[in-house]
Design an enzyme around this catalytic site. Structure first.
Site, PDB file in Angstrom:
ATOM      1  N   CYS A 340       0.837  -1.208   0.000  1.00 38.88           N
ATOM      2  CA  CYS A 340       0.000   0.000   0.000  1.00 38.88           C
ATOM      3  C   CYS A 340       0.874   1.262   0.000  1.00 38.88           C
ATOM      4  O   CYS A 340       1.522   1.556  -0.994  1.00 38.88           O
ATOM      5  CB  CYS A 340      -0.969  -0.034   1.173  1.00 38.88           C
ATOM      6  SG  CYS A 340      -2.369   1.095   0.977  1.00 38.88           S
ATOM      7  N   HIS A 448      -3.769  -5.534   0.927  1.00 39.95           N
ATOM      8  CA  HIS A 448      -3.584  -5.871   2.337  1.00 39.95           C
ATOM      9  C   HIS A 448      -4.004  -7.327   2.553  1.00 39.95           C
ATOM     10  O   HIS A 448      -4.981  -7.798   1.980  1.00 39.95           O
ATOM     11  CB  HIS A 448      -4.437  -4.968   3.228  1.00 39.95           C
ATOM     12  CG  HIS A 448      -3.969  -3.557   3.272  1.00 39.95           C
ATOM     13  ND1 HIS A 448      -2.800  -3.182   3.898  1.00 39.95           N
ATOM     14  CD2 HIS A 448      -4.509  -2.419   2.763  1.00 39.95           C
ATOM     15  CE1 HIS A 448      -2.650  -1.874   3.783  1.00 39.95           C
ATOM     16  NE2 HIS A 448      -3.663  -1.390   3.089  1.00 39.95           N
TER      17      HIS A 448
END
Length: 507
Positions: A340, A448
Site C-alpha cells: 500500500c 492488504h
C-alpha cells in the site's frame, strides 16, 4: 431507537488502562461462549486504530473487532465497530462511521463536532446487530480507562454504553505494568456508585510465574473492593498485534531457529501492521523493526508496510538517510517489498494535486520523488479505494491470493525506457514487479492481507531462501486464518483454565 438491552445479557470488558488486555480477553470470551453454543457478538462502540479491516460490504472497521468476530464464529461487519478513529498526526484523526469516511477532526473539536453523530452511529450499529442476529449476547469492549475524568464527557464506548445496555462489566488490570493494586482500587474509587455497581468481576492479566503466589493479593483485592477476582491470566507473549503501533518496539523476542532476517520499516505513520502477522508466525523468519534514523544492517529482505501519511513518511525516510540505505540494499540485489503506502514510496513519483496530504507536511509540496525502485507514479485522489479482492498472482508464481484494498490514490506504470515493470497479478492495478532487479525483484502491492495467503507467502519466502542458499520450504495449502484459529483456541483454552466466566453468566 428500540430498547435492545432487554434479553441480550450484554457483557462488557473494561480496563484500568490502555493495553491492559481488553481485546484479548474479549476475544477469549467470544470463543468460549461459542463453544457453549451461544451466539456472541463483539462490539466496540469507538476504537482508535490504524490497523483496519475491510468487511464484506467494503466498509472499514478495526482489525481487533474482526478478530473477535472470527473468534465468535461469524463474519466481521462494520456494525461491530461503528465509530473508528484513524490517527493522522498533528492531533487529527480520520472519522469512520459504520465503515464510511465522514471527515477529519481535530482532537480539541471532537466532542463539539462529532459526539452526537458518533452516538447515533453506535445506536445504528446496535440496531443493525439486533436485526441481523435475533438471539445473541453482546460482548462489549471498552477503550482505554473508563475513569479519565477530563474525557468522560465525550466517552462514547465505556460507561455511557455500559449503562445504556445495563451490561455486566469485568475490569481487567495488567499486572506486568506494575501497580496492579492501585490500578484496580483507584479505578473503582473514581466510579460513581451506579457505575461501580456494574462491575461484577475483576481479571488480573499477564501474570508471570506461579499464580498461587498471588493468592494473598487476590484476597486483599476482594476484601478491599467487595468484588470477586474471577481469575488470573498468565503471560501470553505476542498472541495478537497490539492496537498501538508503538508497542511494536517492545517485541524483543528473538527466534532461535530463524534463518531469514527481514527488516520491516516502522514508518512514523505506520498502518495495517497486522499484514506482517503471517510472517511473524513463520518459525524460520525473524522480523526486525527499523525506524528512520536506525542502521538498516544486512537483512535478507526489506518490507515497507502501509502508511497513513505517505508523503510525510517518505520525507522521513529521505531526511534520515534510511531511504538511501534501502536503495543501496536493493541495488546490491536485496529483496524489497512494499504494501500500500510502502508500494507508493517505492515508486518514482508521488503527486498530490488536491492537497490530500498537505496538512501533514511542514512545507507545502505538491509532489515528491519516491525511492524509484519500481517505475510507477502515484496521484492522490480524495476518493478512497475500499474493495475486497480475489485474484491470481503472476509473481513469484501463479497462486490464488485474497485480500483487500484500502488506500487513497492511483498508481500507474511510468513506461520508463530504462526499467521494465510487470503486473504482480492478473488485475493490473493491484501491484507491480521491477523486472530489472534480478534474481530478486523489488515489488509491491495494494493488497492488504497478501501474506495471509499460505501458498503465495511461501513462494515469496522461498525465493529469498534460494538466494541465501537455503532449502525451499513446502508450499502451504492452508492460509493464515487456519493459524489464527489455532491461536484463538489456544488463548481460549488458557482463559477457560484460569477464569471463572460462569460466575458472570449466572449473576
Amino acid at each position: 431507537m428500540k430498547n435492545i438491552s432487554a434479553g441480550h445479557n450484554a457483557l462488557m470488558v473494561l480496563g484500568t488502562s490502555s493495553g491492559a488486555g481488553k481485546s484479548i480477553i474479549t476475544t477469549a470470551i467470544c470463543r468460549s461462549l461459542l463453544r457453549k453454543g451461544e451466539v456472541p457478538i463483539p462490539f466496540k462502540g469507538q476504537n482508535m486504530s490504524n490497523n483496519a479491516w475491510v468487511d464484506i460490504n467494503n466498509g472499514e472497521m478495526a482489525y481487533s473487532q474482526a478478530v473477535q468476530a472470527w473468534a465468535a464464529g461469524i463474519e466481521p461487519i462494520c456494525a461491530m465497530n461503528p465509530v473508528l478513529l484513524k490517527p493522522q498526526g498533528d492531533c487529527t484523526s480520520e472519522v469512520i462511521h459504520l465503515g464510511k469516511s465522514v471527515g477529519v477532526v481535530q482532537a480539541a473539536n471532537y466532542y463539539e463536532d462529532w459526539f452526537s453523530s458518533g452516538w447515533e452511529a453506535i445506536q445504528k450499529g446496535l440496531n443493525d446487530i439486533a436485526t441481523s442476529y435475533k438471539k445473541h449476547r453482546l460482548i462489549l469492549e471498552g477503550a482505554g480507562s473508563p475513569v479519565e475524568i477530563n474525557l468522560q464527557h465525550r466517552d462514547l464506548t465505556n460507561l455511557k454504553l455500559a449503562k445504556h445496555l445495563n451490561a455486566k462489566c469485568v475490569l481487567v488490570a495488567d499486572i506486568e505494568r506494575g501497580g496492579v493494586f492501585a490500578q484496580i482500587i483507584g479505578t473503582l474509587a473514581l466510579l460513581k456508585p451506579d457505575e461501580k455497581a456494574l462491575i461484577q468481576g475483576i481479571i488480573i492479566n499477564r501474570f508471570r510465574g506461579d499464580i498461587s503466589l498471588f493468592e494473598k493479593g487476590r484476597q486483599w483485592i476482594e476484601e478491599e473492593s467487595k468484588i470477586p477476582v474471577l481469575g488470573i491470566m498468565p503471560w501470553l507473549n505476542e498472541i495478537f498485534p497490539p492496537e498501538d503501533s508503538l508497542d511494536l518496539l517492545e517485541r524483543k523476542h528473538k527466534k532461535t531457529k530463524a534463518e531469514i532476517q527481514i527488516a520491516v520499516i516502522k514508518l512514523p505513520s505506520l498502518s495495517n501492521f497486522a499484514d506482517l502477522d503471517p510472517l511473524e508466525a513463520e518459525p524460520t523468519i525473524q522480523l526486525n523493526w527499523i525506524q528512520p534514523g536506525d542502521y538498516l544492517g544486512n537483512p535478507n529482505a526489506v518490507i515497507i508496510p502501509g502508511s497513513k501519511q505517505t508523503l510525510k513518511d517518505l520525507q522521513s525516510l529521505q531526511s534520515s538517510g534510511l531511504g538511501n540505505q534501502i536503495k543501496e540494499f536493493a541495488s546490491s540485489g536485496g529483496t524489497v517489498f512494499g504494501i500500500c503506502g510502502g508500494l507508493q514510496i517505492l515508486g518514482e513519483k508521488l503527486e498530490d494535486p488536491l492537497g490530500i496530504e498537505q496538512s501533514f507536511l511542514e512545507t507545502s509540496i505538491s509532489e515528491l520523488e519516491g525511492l524509484s525502485l519500481i517505475p510507477i507514479k502515484t496521484i492522490f485522489h480524495s476518493k478512497k479505494s475500499l474493495t475486497k479482492k480475489d485474484v491470481i498472482s503472476k509473481w513469484p508464481d501463479e497462486s490464488r491470493i485474497m485480500g483487500f484494498e484500502l488506500h487513497h490514490g492511483e498508481s500507474t506504470p511510468t513506461n520508463s525506457q530504462k526499467v521494465k515493470v510487470k503486473d504482480l497479478c492478473n488485475e493490473t492495478s493491484l501491484g507491480w514487479v521491477n523486472e530489472e532487479c534480478n534474481p530478486i525483484k523489488a515489488a509491491g502491492t495494494y493488497l492488504h492481507g497478501i501474506f495471509d495467503n499460505g501458498t503465495w507467502r511461501r513462494l515469496w519466502i522461498n525465493q529469498i531462501r534460494k538466494k541465501a542458499n537455503l532449502y525451499e520450504l513446502p508450499l502451504l495449502e492452508e492460509n493464515h486464518d487456519a493459524k489464527r484459529e489455532k491461536v484463538i483456541n489456544r488463548l481460549t483454552d488458557v482463559f477457560e483454565e484460569n477464569i471463572n466466566l460462569e460466575y458472570l453468566l449466572k449473576t
